[in-house]
Design a protein around this motif. Sequence first.
Motif, PDB file in Angstrom:
ATOM      1  N   VAL A  20       0.812  -1.191   0.039  1.00 42.58           N
ATOM      2  CA  VAL A  20      -0.129   0.130  -0.166  1.00 42.58           C
ATOM      3  C   VAL A  20       0.811   1.352  -0.035  1.00 42.58           C
ATOM      4  O   VAL A  20       0.729   2.193  -0.974  1.00 42.58           O
ATOM      5  CB  VAL A  20      -1.028   0.044   1.298  1.00 42.58           C
ATOM      6  N   ARG A  21       2.076   1.206   0.782  1.00 42.18           N
ATOM      7  CA  ARG A  21       2.820   2.428   0.985  1.00 42.18           C
ATOM      8  C   ARG A  21       3.692   2.530  -0.272  1.00 42.18           C
ATOM      9  O   ARG A  21       3.900   3.662  -0.945  1.00 42.18           O
ATOM     10  CB  ARG A  21       3.695   2.352   1.989  1.00 42.18           C
ATOM     11  N   THR A  22       4.125   1.430  -0.892  1.00 42.69           N
ATOM     12  CA  THR A  22       4.818   1.541  -2.123  1.00 42.69           C
ATOM     13  C   THR A  22       4.065   2.160  -3.221  1.00 42.69           C
ATOM     14  O   THR A  22       4.519   2.867  -4.042  1.00 42.69           O
ATOM     15  CB  THR A  22       5.359   0.037  -2.541  1.00 42.69           C
ATOM     16  N   LYS A  23       2.738   1.660  -3.274  1.00 44.62           N
ATOM     17  CA  LYS A  23       1.715   2.008  -4.568  1.00 44.62           C
ATOM     18  C   LYS A  23       1.803   3.711  -4.490  1.00 44.62           C
ATOM     19  O   LYS A  23       2.059   4.325  -5.190  1.00 44.62           O
ATOM     20  CB  LYS A  23       0.525   1.395  -4.415  1.00 44.62           C
ATOM     21  N   LYS A  24       1.415   4.091  -3.085  1.00 38.42           N
ATOM     22  CA  LYS A  24       1.180   5.374  -2.759  1.00 38.42           C
ATOM     23  C   LYS A  24       2.712   6.102  -3.107  1.00 38.42           C
ATOM     24  O   LYS A  24       2.544   7.454  -3.822  1.00 38.42           O
ATOM     25  CB  LYS A  24       0.938   5.890  -1.456  1.00 38.42           C
ATOM     26  N   LYS A  25       3.634   5.582  -2.790  1.00 41.74           N
ATOM     27  CA  LYS A  25       5.002   6.258  -3.157  1.00 41.74           C
ATOM     28  C   LYS A  25       5.194   6.396  -4.621  1.00 41.74           C
ATOM     29  O   LYS A  25       5.819   7.526  -5.177  1.00 41.74           O
ATOM     30  CB  LYS A  25       6.218   5.793  -2.280  1.00 41.74           C
ATOM     31  N   LEU A  35      12.938   3.730  -6.516  1.00 43.73           N
ATOM     32  CA  LEU A  35      12.515   3.665  -5.187  1.00 43.73           C
ATOM     33  C   LEU A  35      13.055   2.580  -4.631  1.00 43.73           C
ATOM     34  O   LEU A  35      12.935   1.462  -5.090  1.00 43.73           O
ATOM     35  CB  LEU A  35      10.852   3.445  -4.995  1.00 43.73           C
ATOM     36  N   GLU A  36      13.529   2.581  -3.539  1.00 40.38           N
ATOM     37  CA  GLU A  36      14.085   1.721  -2.697  1.00 40.38           C
ATOM     38  C   GLU A  36      13.302   1.611  -1.500  1.00 40.38           C
ATOM     39  O   GLU A  36      12.879   2.610  -0.671  1.00 40.38           O
ATOM     40  CB  GLU A  36      15.488   2.102  -1.894  1.00 40.38           C
ATOM     41  N   VAL A  37      12.745   0.277  -1.105  1.00 45.52           N
ATOM     42  CA  VAL A  37      11.708  -0.048  -0.217  1.00 45.52           C
ATOM     43  C   VAL A  37      12.516  -0.820   0.743  1.00 45.52           C
ATOM     44  O   VAL A  37      13.117  -1.833   0.312  1.00 45.52           O
ATOM     45  CB  VAL A  37      10.450  -0.731  -0.776  1.00 45.52           C
TER      46      VAL A  37
END
Length: 186
Positions: A20-25, A35-37
Amino acid sequence: MIKADFMLDAKGLACPIPIVRTKKKMDELKAGQVLEVQATDKGSTADLQAWAKNTGHKYLETKIEGNILHHFLRKDGDHLLEEISAIPNISLEAFRKKVESREQPCILDVRETEEYEQAHIPGVIHIPLSEVEKRSNELNKDEEIYVICHSGKRSETAAQTMKKQGFKKLINVVPGMRDWRGEIEQ
């Protein structure tokens, strides 16, 4: 070593929150940016790989340092995949009634092996999300299949993958095993 334009801290978070947070970012990034997660959830590797594939972004790699997974994803250009049609959902209560009926529905559990071994619904078929694309031929494309994971996010990703392979009757169980109160096996 891949140089990231942005970093997202998802350490200590479990599915579906890292996705969810990856999609938003990713929505905030420009095409081509990386993007580094950073995550600690072991299932995040398969989750992010499948999510990137289904959304048209590029999964680059994962580097492991201690217990931290460093996932690298590149935002796709302006030609993102066409909007993916939705997979129908079934509530956990309605699903429980189906499981307890005499129907014996086909249920696919896509959680990681460790999660599955802790507790699962009797009679399910277990194929971890990371193996769904390669092993979906073990299932009948014309049969109604209920796809379940921990919360409903990985199961949706698995169902999207299977839909692209020609499966016609896929139903996502939401919220999934996290809130399951029916019979289980260990």
